[in-house]
Design an enzyme around this catalytic site. Structure first.
Site, PDB file in Angstrom:
ATOM      1  N   HIS A 107       0.804  -1.212   0.000  1.00 12.01           N
ATOM      2  CA  HIS A 107       0.000   0.000   0.000  1.00 12.01           C
ATOM      3  C   HIS A 107       0.844   1.272   0.000  1.00 12.01           C
ATOM      4  O   HIS A 107       0.331   2.355  -0.260  1.00 12.01           O
ATOM      5  CB  HIS A 107      -0.978   0.004   1.185  1.00 12.01           C
ATOM      6  CG  HIS A 107      -0.345   0.294   2.517  1.00 12.01           C
ATOM      7  ND1 HIS A 107       0.083  -0.699   3.382  1.00 12.01           N
ATOM      8  CD2 HIS A 107      -0.052   1.471   3.133  1.00 12.01           C
ATOM      9  CE1 HIS A 107       0.573  -0.143   4.475  1.00 12.01           C
ATOM     10  NE2 HIS A 107       0.513   1.169   4.354  1.00 12.01           N
ATOM     11  N   ASP A 150       0.436  -7.640   1.502  1.00  9.53           N
ATOM     12  CA  ASP A 150       0.770  -6.220   1.644  1.00  9.53           C
ATOM     13  C   ASP A 150       2.287  -6.002   1.564  1.00  9.53           C
ATOM     14  O   ASP A 150       2.857  -5.237   2.341  1.00  9.53           O
ATOM     15  CB  ASP A 150       0.227  -5.656   2.953  1.00  9.53           C
ATOM     16  CG  ASP A 150       0.258  -4.120   2.981  1.00  9.53           C
ATOM     17  OD1 ASP A 150       0.153  -3.508   1.904  1.00  9.53           O
ATOM     18  OD2 ASP A 150       0.425  -3.540   4.077  1.00  9.53           O
ATOM     19  N   SER A 172       4.917   2.164   7.967  1.00  8.85           N
ATOM     20  CA  SER A 172       4.594   1.025   7.114  1.00  8.85           C
ATOM     21  C   SER A 172       5.794   0.624   6.267  1.00  8.85           C
ATOM     22  O   SER A 172       6.407   1.462   5.605  1.00  8.85           O
ATOM     23  CB  SER A 172       3.421   1.371   6.191  1.00  8.85           C
ATOM     24  OG  SER A 172       2.221   1.431   6.905  1.00  8.85           O
ATOM     25  N   GLY A 226      -8.601 -25.871  -6.384  1.00  9.54           N
ATOM     26  CA  GLY A 226      -9.972 -25.690  -6.850  1.00  9.54           C
ATOM     27  C   GLY A 226     -10.980 -26.447  -6.015  1.00  9.54           C
ATOM     28  O   GLY A 226     -11.910 -27.070  -6.553  1.00  9.54           O
ATOM     29  N   GLY A 235     -12.994 -26.756   1.899  1.00  6.20           N
ATOM     30  CA  GLY A 235     -13.347 -27.746   2.897  1.00  6.20           C
ATOM     31  C   GLY A 235     -13.409 -27.169   4.288  1.00  6.20           C
ATOM     32  O   GLY A 235     -13.047 -26.008   4.524  1.00  6.20           O
TER      33      GLY A 235
END
Length: 361
Positions: free
Chosen positions: A102, A132, A206, A264, A267
């Site tokens: 970001h 991120d 950050s 794909g 569960g």
């Protein structure tokens, strides 16, 4: 002369007698006298993390970005320039720097400022929204590198130091402890899976470093949690675990993006072959009950059916759903692995070719 010496001797004798009487009758006086006769003990050294900071701080850089966009609300379609601030960590001596997604996403220009005063243009190598993280590259010599230990295993309660450039005030250090540890696999997709700590992370921190008391990198700080929720959060901050950050960095350098495997199918955790769900951590984990299979996906092509219980992936006994996700995500797409499943009381091994997980951004 003799009388004079005799007077001196008597005075000394009287003085010794009085001193002896004082010591016998006043123990406190004895303690004070012994204290004067003994050397003064040195004060204990103050607790300091200066050595850790000296080892790690030079490798934490300031990251400045600039982006331009058209103001669609203006009839003149004027150009708006946006500037943002963050931090980064020099991971390799050849100029690779890890920061937050970001911080640099959408930037037209990225400038890295080192603590020795150098300012360098940075090239965006790749970025990964799910974790991120992003990787930058600068061309320079004599770059300081953050201390790293591939075997590091942070624990709840470990003391940590967050290094960054909050609010562009200059490099600062905040201190706290690790409050919780999450998963460190590529299937990570929420901040609850990251490392939680209480070292303050503000705008500009950050992408900075989270290090332990020896100055060794523990994680990459992120303030995206606060940004997304627009909350004044106290004592709840997050960092991407070092091992995950290192894995993502290598994939971004190699591919320009993070390549994740996929099967794909979805569960839920169960505690026995009958499919009873695991409702508390106190119950033993048995396997993953497959409740959805994507048509024509890798699992469907391998013969996996809804209602099967997945027991092993790539010959690894499963202990949680997240472990299964991580094994698959970290397997190169196109690779063939074994899936051990239980179907109506029978155990079967199916060959499955790992598919490619679509990018989230």
């Amino acid at each position: 002369m003799t009388n004079f010496l005799l007077m001196i001797a008597k005075g000394v004798a009287y003085g010794l007698a009085l001193a002896l009487l004082y010591l016998l009758l006043a123990p406190a006086g004895q303690l004070q006298l012994s204290h004067l006769l003994q050397p003064t003990e040195a004060e204990p050294a103050a607790v300091s993390y200066a050595r850790a900071v000296r080892a790690a701080a030079p490798a934490v850089v300031n990251v400045y970005t600039r982006s331009t966009q058209l103001d669609e609300r203006s009839y003149e379609r004027r150009v708006i320039q946006n500037q943002s601030l963050g931090s980064g960590v020099i991971m390799r001596s050849d100029g690779y720097i890890v920061t937050n997604y970001h911080v640099v996403h959408g930037a037209d220009q990225i400038v890295v400022a080192l603590q020795d005063g150098r300012q360098l243009d940075a090239l965006l190598i790749g970025q990964d929204q799910m974790t991120d993280l992003a990787v930058l590259k600068v061309e320079a010599e004599d770059l300081p590198v953050i201390p790293q230990n591939p075997e590091i295993a942070p624990q709840v309660g470990d003391l940590v130091l967050a290094i960054g450039n909050p609010l562009n005030l200059g490099q600062s250090i905040t201190q706290g402890i690790i409050s919780a540890t999450g998963r460190a696999g590529l299937s990570t997709n929420s901040y609850t899976d990251f490392m939680q700590m209480d070292a303050a992370i503000n705008e500009g921190n950050s992408g900075g470093a989270l290090v332990n008391s020896n100055g060794v990198l523990v994680g990459i700080n992120t303030a995206a949690f606060q940004r997304q929720r627009n909350l004044e959060v106290q004592g709840i901050f997050f960092a991407v675990p070092y091992r995950l950050a290192a894995t993502v960095m290598q994939k971004l350098i190699k591919h320009g993006r993070v390549v994740r495997g996929a099967l794909g199918m979805n569960g839920i955790p169960v505690v026995n072959a009958a499919g009873e769900r695991q409702v508390s951590t106190g119950q033993p984990f048995y396997g993953v009950l497959i409740d959805q299979v994507e048509p024509f996906g890798p699992a469907d092509s391998a013969g996996v059916l809804q209602g099967d219980v997945l027991l092993q992936v790539d010959n690894k006994v499963l202990t949680s759903v997240s472990q299964a996700l991580d094994i698959v995500a970290e397997t190169e797409p196109g690779s063939e692995i074994d899936l051990l499943i239980e179907r109506q009381g029978q155990k079967l091994t199916l060959k499955c070719k790992i598919g490619l997980r679509p990018e989230s951004d």
